[in-house]
Scaffold this motif. Structure first.
Motif, PDB file in Angstrom:
ATOM      1  N   ASP A   3     -28.918 -43.513   2.432  1.00 49.98           N
ATOM      2  CA  ASP A   3     -29.298 -42.842   3.745  1.00 49.98           C
ATOM      3  C   ASP A   3     -28.549 -41.537   3.856  1.00 49.98           C
ATOM      4  OD1 ASP A   3     -30.954 -44.929   4.419  1.00 49.98           O
ATOM      5  OD2 ASP A   3     -29.369 -46.247   5.335  1.00 49.98           O
ATOM      6  N   LEU A   4     -29.150 -40.613   4.232  1.00 50.26           N
ATOM      7  CA  LEU A   4     -28.772 -39.259   4.687  1.00 50.26           C
ATOM      8  C   LEU A   4     -29.161 -38.915   6.108  1.00 50.26           C
ATOM      9  CD1 LEU A   4     -29.585 -37.792   1.125  1.00 50.26           C
ATOM     10  CD2 LEU A   4     -27.444 -38.868   1.998  1.00 50.26           C
ATOM     11  N   ARG A   5     -28.386 -38.180   6.800  1.00 50.42           N
ATOM     12  CA  ARG A   5     -28.588 -37.618   8.045  1.00 50.42           C
ATOM     13  C   ARG A   5     -28.830 -36.097   7.948  1.00 50.42           C
ATOM     14  NH1 ARG A   5     -25.937 -34.860  11.705  1.00 50.42           N
ATOM     15  NH2 ARG A   5     -23.889 -35.180  10.530  1.00 50.42           N
ATOM     16  N   LEU A   6     -30.063 -35.546   8.519  1.00 45.52           N
ATOM     17  CA  LEU A   6     -30.168 -33.913   8.375  1.00 45.52           C
ATOM     18  C   LEU A   6     -29.210 -33.358   9.345  1.00 45.52           C
ATOM     19  CD1 LEU A   6     -31.824 -31.685   7.336  1.00 45.52           C
ATOM     20  CD2 LEU A   6     -33.474 -32.015   9.349  1.00 45.52           C
ATOM     21  N   ASP A  45     -20.564 -43.119  -5.672  1.00 45.39           N
ATOM     22  CA  ASP A  45     -20.525 -43.062  -4.106  1.00 45.39           C
ATOM     23  C   ASP A  45     -19.563 -42.072  -3.736  1.00 45.39           C
ATOM     24  OD1 ASP A  45     -21.731 -43.167  -1.564  1.00 45.39           O
ATOM     25  OD2 ASP A  45     -20.436 -44.916  -1.013  1.00 45.39           O
ATOM     26  N   LEU A  46     -19.196 -40.782  -4.335  1.00 41.82           N
ATOM     27  CA  LEU A  46     -18.402 -39.588  -4.059  1.00 41.82           C
ATOM     28  C   LEU A  46     -19.020 -38.521  -3.288  1.00 41.82           C
ATOM     29  CD1 LEU A  46     -16.501 -40.024  -7.585  1.00 41.82           C
ATOM     30  CD2 LEU A  46     -15.854 -40.575  -5.285  1.00 41.82           C
ATOM     31  N   ILE A  47     -20.224 -38.465  -3.139  1.00 40.63           N
ATOM     32  CA  ILE A  47     -20.902 -37.055  -2.607  1.00 40.63           C
ATOM     33  C   ILE A  47     -20.855 -37.481  -1.271  1.00 40.63           C
ATOM     34  CG2 ILE A  47     -22.947 -35.467  -2.708  1.00 40.63           C
ATOM     35  CD1 ILE A  47     -23.271 -36.132  -5.750  1.00 40.63           C
ATOM     36  N   ASP A  48     -20.509 -36.376  -0.251  1.00 40.35           N
ATOM     37  CA  ASP A  48     -20.375 -36.762   1.099  1.00 40.35           C
ATOM     38  C   ASP A  48     -21.544 -35.649   1.776  1.00 40.35           C
ATOM     39  OD1 ASP A  48     -17.991 -37.900   1.193  1.00 40.35           O
ATOM     40  OD2 ASP A  48     -17.172 -36.112   0.486  1.00 40.35           O
ATOM     41  N   GLU A  49     -22.100 -34.687   1.058  1.00 42.64           N
ATOM     42  CA  GLU A  49     -23.097 -33.775   1.488  1.00 42.64           C
ATOM     43  C   GLU A  49     -23.975 -33.339   0.525  1.00 42.64           C
ATOM     44  OE1 GLU A  49     -22.840 -29.610   3.669  1.00 42.64           O
ATOM     45  OE2 GLU A  49     -21.673 -31.242   4.628  1.00 42.64           O
ATOM     46  N   TYR A  50     -25.345 -33.022   0.648  1.00 36.04           N
ATOM     47  CA  TYR A  50     -26.184 -32.566  -0.075  1.00 36.04           C
ATOM     48  C   TYR A  50     -26.878 -31.321   0.448  1.00 36.04           C
ATOM     49  CZ  TYR A  50     -26.064 -37.039  -2.585  1.00 36.04           C
ATOM     50  OH  TYR A  50     -25.633 -38.151  -3.054  1.00 36.04           O
ATOM     51  N   ARG A  51     -26.911 -30.323  -0.319  1.00 34.59           N
ATOM     52  CA  ARG A  51     -27.288 -28.907  -0.034  1.00 34.59           C
ATOM     53  C   ARG A  51     -28.589 -28.595  -0.790  1.00 34.59           C
ATOM     54  NH1 ARG A  51     -22.003 -25.387   2.312  1.00 34.59           N
ATOM     55  NH2 ARG A  51     -21.295 -26.982   3.703  1.00 34.59           N
ATOM     56  N   VAL A  52     -29.539 -28.744  -0.323  1.00 34.78           N
ATOM     57  CA  VAL A  52     -30.629 -28.646  -1.406  1.00 34.78           C
ATOM     58  C   VAL A  52     -31.544 -27.263  -0.821  1.00 34.78           C
ATOM     59  CG1 VAL A  52     -32.973 -29.444  -2.180  1.00 34.78           C
ATOM     60  CG2 VAL A  52     -30.884 -30.982  -1.819  1.00 34.78           C
ATOM     61  N   LYS A  75     -14.491 -32.616   1.847  1.00 36.12           N
ATOM     62  CA  LYS A  75     -16.018 -33.082   1.410  1.00 36.12           C
ATOM     63  C   LYS A  75     -16.216 -32.637  -0.189  1.00 36.12           C
ATOM     64  CE  LYS A  75     -18.113 -31.571   4.919  1.00 36.12           C
ATOM     65  NZ  LYS A  75     -19.303 -31.512   5.993  1.00 36.12           N
ATOM     66  N   LEU A  76     -16.968 -33.702  -0.628  1.00 35.20           N
ATOM     67  CA  LEU A  76     -17.403 -33.334  -1.966  1.00 35.20           C
ATOM     68  C   LEU A  76     -19.085 -33.004  -1.756  1.00 35.20           C
ATOM     69  CD1 LEU A  76     -17.029 -33.307  -4.993  1.00 35.20           C
ATOM     70  CD2 LEU A  76     -17.858 -35.379  -5.043  1.00 35.20           C
ATOM     71  N   LEU A  77     -19.365 -31.945  -2.144  1.00 36.92           N
ATOM     72  CA  LEU A  77     -20.686 -31.273  -1.655  1.00 36.92           C
ATOM     73  C   LEU A  77     -21.488 -31.255  -3.010  1.00 36.92           C
ATOM     74  CD1 LEU A  77     -19.771 -28.182   0.031  1.00 36.92           C
ATOM     75  CD2 LEU A  77     -19.966 -30.261   1.223  1.00 36.92           C
ATOM     76  N   PHE A  78     -22.853 -31.429  -2.846  1.00 39.72           N
ATOM     77  CA  PHE A  78     -23.721 -31.086  -4.142  1.00 39.72           C
ATOM     78  C   PHE A  78     -24.761 -30.198  -3.407  1.00 39.72           C
ATOM     79  CE2 PHE A  78     -27.776 -32.412  -6.594  1.00 39.72           C
ATOM     80  CZ  PHE A  78     -27.328 -31.667  -7.625  1.00 39.72           C
ATOM     81  N   LEU A  85     -33.288 -24.060   3.193  1.00 39.68           N
ATOM     82  CA  LEU A  85     -31.904 -24.872   3.110  1.00 39.68           C
ATOM     83  C   LEU A  85     -32.097 -26.267   3.791  1.00 39.68           C
ATOM     84  CD1 LEU A  85     -29.119 -25.667   2.392  1.00 39.68           C
ATOM     85  CD2 LEU A  85     -28.313 -24.183   4.500  1.00 39.68           C
ATOM     86  N   LEU A  86     -31.854 -27.346   3.157  1.00 37.43           N
ATOM     87  CA  LEU A  86     -31.964 -28.655   3.901  1.00 37.43           C
ATOM     88  C   LEU A  86     -30.380 -29.244   3.545  1.00 37.43           C
ATOM     89  CD1 LEU A  86     -35.411 -29.915   2.558  1.00 37.43           C
ATOM     90  CD2 LEU A  86     -34.599 -29.017   4.942  1.00 37.43           C
ATOM     91  N   ARG A  87     -29.715 -29.471   4.472  1.00 39.98           N
ATOM     92  CA  ARG A  87     -28.327 -29.840   4.497  1.00 39.98           C
ATOM     93  C   ARG A  87     -28.208 -31.460   5.093  1.00 39.98           C
ATOM     94  NH1 ARG A  87     -23.260 -29.672   7.289  1.00 39.98           N
ATOM     95  NH2 ARG A  87     -24.108 -28.626   9.017  1.00 39.98           N
ATOM     96  N   TYR A  88     -28.045 -32.243   3.980  1.00 40.54           N
ATOM     97  CA  TYR A  88     -27.757 -33.631   4.693  1.00 40.54           C
ATOM     98  C   TYR A  88     -26.408 -34.225   4.323  1.00 40.54           C
ATOM     99  CZ  TYR A  88     -32.872 -33.622   4.301  1.00 40.54           C
ATOM    100  OH  TYR A  88     -34.243 -33.514   4.565  1.00 40.54           O
ATOM    101  N   GLU A  89     -26.050 -34.911   5.517  1.00 37.74           N
ATOM    102  CA  GLU A  89     -24.735 -35.741   5.346  1.00 37.74           C
ATOM    103  C   GLU A  89     -25.148 -37.078   4.942  1.00 37.74           C
ATOM    104  OE1 GLU A  89     -22.839 -34.851   8.988  1.00 37.74           O
ATOM    105  OE2 GLU A  89     -22.347 -32.662   8.082  1.00 37.74           O
ATOM    106  N   ARG A  90     -24.094 -37.892   4.443  1.00 40.01           N
ATOM    107  CA  ARG A  90     -24.231 -39.323   4.165  1.00 40.01           C
ATOM    108  C   ARG A  90     -24.463 -39.915   5.574  1.00 40.01           C
ATOM    109  NH1 ARG A  90     -19.795 -41.176  -0.109  1.00 40.01           N
ATOM    110  NH2 ARG A  90     -19.020 -42.079   1.703  1.00 40.01           N
TER     111      ARG A  90
END
Length: 186
Positions: free
Chosen positions: A165-168, A136-143, A3-6, A180-185
């Motif tokens: 659209d993201l899923r918590l 459209d390369l990012i699979d997951e966001y960790r904020v 996965k590619l994470l931000f 931490l808020l971790r979202y996946e596509r």
């Protein structure tokens, strides 16, 4: 498939840097730093812009020699040095510490990288993440939301005519007030 994470910290009002590029408001204590080490240790590589890379390279190569460094900070110095790094830049950068310079984001190259075996890949820095989002390369966001209001600064998510659209997938709070808020596509 990797996965590619931000993964990035921000203030409650959405800034990753203050108005003078300061980041001293980040609330990284031993608990949060240890959590981050646990998350980062299995990753396969870092993809950073020049500014983020230079900021990291100015401190982490020798941070474990600092007598005031805590255990998590000392551990991260080794993780950072050993992790392969690609730096996206139009100006020359040092290729020390397992670093490769890249001139531009090549979506086909990134898709091929994601298809290789190994740990997940983390893109660091909002400007670079914006380029990855455009493709459209990012699979997951960790904020990591820090309990501070800055009022102004540089926004974590620069304007982009693209929605997603993201899923918590996870939320977690730490003793210092960081969430931490971790979202996946989606």
């Amino acid at each position: 498939m990797r996965k590619l994470l931000f993964s990035m910290g921000m203030s409650v009002d959405g800034f990753y840097e203050g108005p003078d590029r300061e980041i001293d408001w980040h609330r990284v204590d031993e608990e949060l730093h240890q959590h981050m080490n646990e998350q980062i240790r299995p990753w396969g590589m870092f993809l950073n812009g020049r500014v983020t890379h230079e900021l990291m390279a100015a401190y982490w190569p020798t941070a474990d020699a600092n007598p005031e460094a805590g255990p998590a900070e000392t551990e991260f110095a080794g993780i950072w040095r050993d992790m392969p790094k690609w730096v996206y830049t139009s100006t020359p950068v040092s290729t020390e510490w397992n670093t490769t310079a890249k001139s531009e984001v090549d979506p086909a190259e990134i898709r091929a990288l994601k298809a290789q075996p190994g740990g997940d890949i983390c893109v660091g820095g909002p400007t670079l993440a914006r380029a990855f989002r455009q493709h459209d390369l990012i699979d997951e966001y960790r904020v990591y939301v820090h309990p501070v209001l800055l009022g102004r600064g540089r926004p974590l998510f620069p304007e982009l005519d693209l929605s997603a659209d993201l899923r918590l997938a996870e939320s977690r709070s730490f003793g210092n007030g960081v969430v931490l808020l971790r979202y996946e596509r989606g």
